[in-house]
Design an enzyme around this catalytic site. Structure first.
Site, PDB file in Angstrom:
ATOM      1  N   ARG A  66       0.294  -8.229  13.694  1.00 38.73           N
ATOM      2  CA  ARG A  66      -0.338  -7.239  12.806  1.00 38.73           C
ATOM      3  C   ARG A  66      -1.217  -7.936  11.770  1.00 38.73           C
ATOM      4  NH1 ARG A  66       4.660  -4.473  10.584  1.00 38.73           N
ATOM      5  NH2 ARG A  66       3.272  -3.178   9.349  1.00 38.73           N
ATOM      6  N   LYS A 125       0.828  -1.208   0.000  1.00 40.18           N
ATOM      7  CA  LYS A 125       0.000   0.000   0.000  1.00 40.18           C
ATOM      8  C   LYS A 125       0.865   1.261   0.000  1.00 40.18           C
ATOM      9  CE  LYS A 125      -2.210  -0.847   3.863  1.00 40.18           C
ATOM     10  NZ  LYS A 125      -1.467  -2.016   4.349  1.00 40.18           N
ATOM     11  N   ARG A 175      11.655  -0.996  10.177  1.00 44.30           N
ATOM     12  CA  ARG A 175      10.658  -0.605  11.180  1.00 44.30           C
ATOM     13  C   ARG A 175      10.657  -1.602  12.318  1.00 44.30           C
ATOM     14  NH1 ARG A 175       5.090   0.739   8.143  1.00 44.30           N
ATOM     15  NH2 ARG A 175       4.278  -0.290   9.996  1.00 44.30           N
ATOM     16  N   ARG A 189      12.091  -5.682   4.395  1.00 41.83           N
ATOM     17  CA  ARG A 189      11.745  -4.311   3.995  1.00 41.83           C
ATOM     18  C   ARG A 189      12.568  -3.280   4.773  1.00 41.83           C
ATOM     19  NH1 ARG A 189       5.561  -2.146   4.750  1.00 41.83           N
ATOM     20  NH2 ARG A 189       5.770  -1.942   6.985  1.00 41.83           N
ATOM     21  N   ARG A 242      -9.630   1.318   9.347  1.00 39.17           N
ATOM     22  CA  ARG A 242      -9.197  -0.027   9.711  1.00 39.17           C
ATOM     23  C   ARG A 242     -10.244  -0.767  10.522  1.00 39.17           C
ATOM     24  NH1 ARG A 242      -3.270   1.023   9.252  1.00 39.17           N
ATOM     25  NH2 ARG A 242      -2.139  -0.897   9.581  1.00 39.17           N
TER      26      ARG A 242
HETATM   27  P1  AMP Z   1       0.856   0.989   9.061  1.00 39.15           P
HETATM   28  O1  AMP Z   1       2.024   1.887   8.791  1.00 39.15           O
HETATM   29  O2  AMP Z   1      -0.364   1.361   8.247  1.00 39.15           O
HETATM   30  O3  AMP Z   1       1.212  -0.471   8.964  1.00 39.15           O
HETATM   31  O4  AMP Z   1       0.420   1.267  10.584  1.00 39.15           O
HETATM   32  C1  AMP Z   1       1.322   1.008  11.652  1.00 39.15           C
HETATM   33  C2  AMP Z   1       0.547   0.893  12.949  1.00 39.15           C
HETATM   34  O5  AMP Z   1      -0.139   2.123  13.240  1.00 39.15           O
HETATM   35  C3  AMP Z   1      -0.548  -0.162  12.964  1.00 39.15           C
HETATM   36  O6  AMP Z   1      -0.030  -1.461  13.267  1.00 39.15           O
HETATM   37  C4  AMP Z   1      -1.463   0.375  14.075  1.00 39.15           C
HETATM   38  O7  AMP Z   1      -0.891   0.120  15.348  1.00 39.15           O
HETATM   39  C5  AMP Z   1      -1.405   1.878  13.861  1.00 39.15           C
HETATM   40  N1  AMP Z   1      -2.463   2.374  12.944  1.00 39.15           N
HETATM   41  C6  AMP Z   1      -2.293   2.900  11.696  1.00 39.15           C
HETATM   42  N2  AMP Z   1      -3.444   3.260  11.153  1.00 39.15           N
HETATM   43  C7  AMP Z   1      -4.401   2.956  12.062  1.00 39.15           C
HETATM   44  C8  AMP Z   1      -5.829   3.074  12.087  1.00 39.15           C
HETATM   45  N3  AMP Z   1      -6.511   3.571  11.042  1.00 39.15           N
HETATM   46  N4  AMP Z   1      -6.483   2.676  13.206  1.00 39.15           N
HETATM   47  C9  AMP Z   1      -5.816   2.182  14.262  1.00 39.15           C
HETATM   48  N5  AMP Z   1      -4.479   2.027  14.318  1.00 39.15           N
HETATM   49  C10 AMP Z   1      -3.769   2.415  13.226  1.00 39.15           C
END
Ligand code: AMP
Length: 223
Positions: free
Chosen positions: A171, A13, A160, A127, A88
């Site tokens: 996750r 994404k 990360r 990554r 989400r």
């Molecule tokens: P991502 O970079 O999209 O993988 O997001 C990293 C982390 O941020 C996720 O594992 C969640 O802990 C938190 N996070 C990101 N977006 C959301 C969302 N829309 N709702 C809740 N937690 C979020």
């Protein structure tokens, strides 16, 4: 145009949203990126979010909804936006349904990415990303020109902390349990499924085709 990029961690994404944002000339809003900035800056929200991110759990809906509302209020989102990682949960999706018309933004096009779990786990384990611009690299599919450094910023790439195996598994579980059911929420609306188990150029071509056909259809409807 409003695009929602929807899919498990590692489905590409971030990479695709950056390319689509450049192509469509609209901003990309990644809630994960916004949260990581809060954590780095040590803000009150960052202090709360830090532990949730480290565990691969979701941050609360109210906090996320406020964050998106504030971001969509900014003038750069006037012509559209790409949302990466939001909504989400069903509560977030319902909130967004109210927010978009309030901001004068159209019905979203949902791009649903998917790939088998073993592919996602391998991708996340290999990554690296740029701490300055957020660009994502992968030694297999998208290697940086100079090993370990961002092509654009020249700074050292980092892994990360939530890409460690144990957190990745959590996750993915969180995604399958709490986020994947949203596909049903968007079914019957503008939902486009993409097989993300391919190289980034191939996926991008297909996404551009989907966006083009939506644009043509909405111009015809107006005309
Ligand atoms: P991502 O970079 O999209 O993988 O997001 C990293 C982390 O941020 C996720 O594992 C969640 O802990 C938190 N996070 C990101 N977006 C959301 C969302 N829309 N709702 C809740 N937690 C979020």
């Amino acid at each position: 145009m409003v695009l929602l990029l929807f899919g498990p961690p590692g489905s590409g994404k971030g990479t695709q949203s950056a390319s689509l944002g450049r192509w469509l000339q609209i901003p990309v809003v990644s809630t994960g990126h916004l949260l990581r900035s809060e954590v780095e800056e040590g803000t009150p929200l960052g202090l709360v979010a830090k532990d949730l991110l480290a565990r691969g759990a979701l941050v609360g809906d109210a906090v996320m909804n406020d964050m998106i509302a504030a971001r969509l209020r900014r003038p750069d989102c006037g012509n559209g936006v790409i949302l990466d990682g939001y909504p989400r949960t069903r509560q977030q999706a319902e909130y967004l349904d109210q927010l978009l018309p309030e901001r004068g933004l159209p019905e979203p096009l949902v791009l649903h990415f998917d790939a088998p779990d073993p592919v996602l786990v391998t991708r996340l384990a290999t990554r690296l990303s740029c701490p300055a611009c957020g660009r994502v690299y992968n030694v297999k599919q998208r290697a940086p020109k100079r090993l370990g450094y961002c092509d654009q910023e020249g700074v050292a790439l980092v892994s990360r902390s939530d890409d460690q195996y144990g957190v990745v598994v959590e996750r993915l579980r969180t995604y399958r349990e709490q986020t994947a059911p949203l596909i049903d929420f968007y079914r019957g609306r503008r939902l486009f499924q993409v097989n993300a188990d391919r190289g980034p150029d191939e996926v991008l071509d297909e996404l551009k085709g989907a966006v083009d056909s939506i644009l043509v259809r909405s111009v015809r409807r107006r005309g």
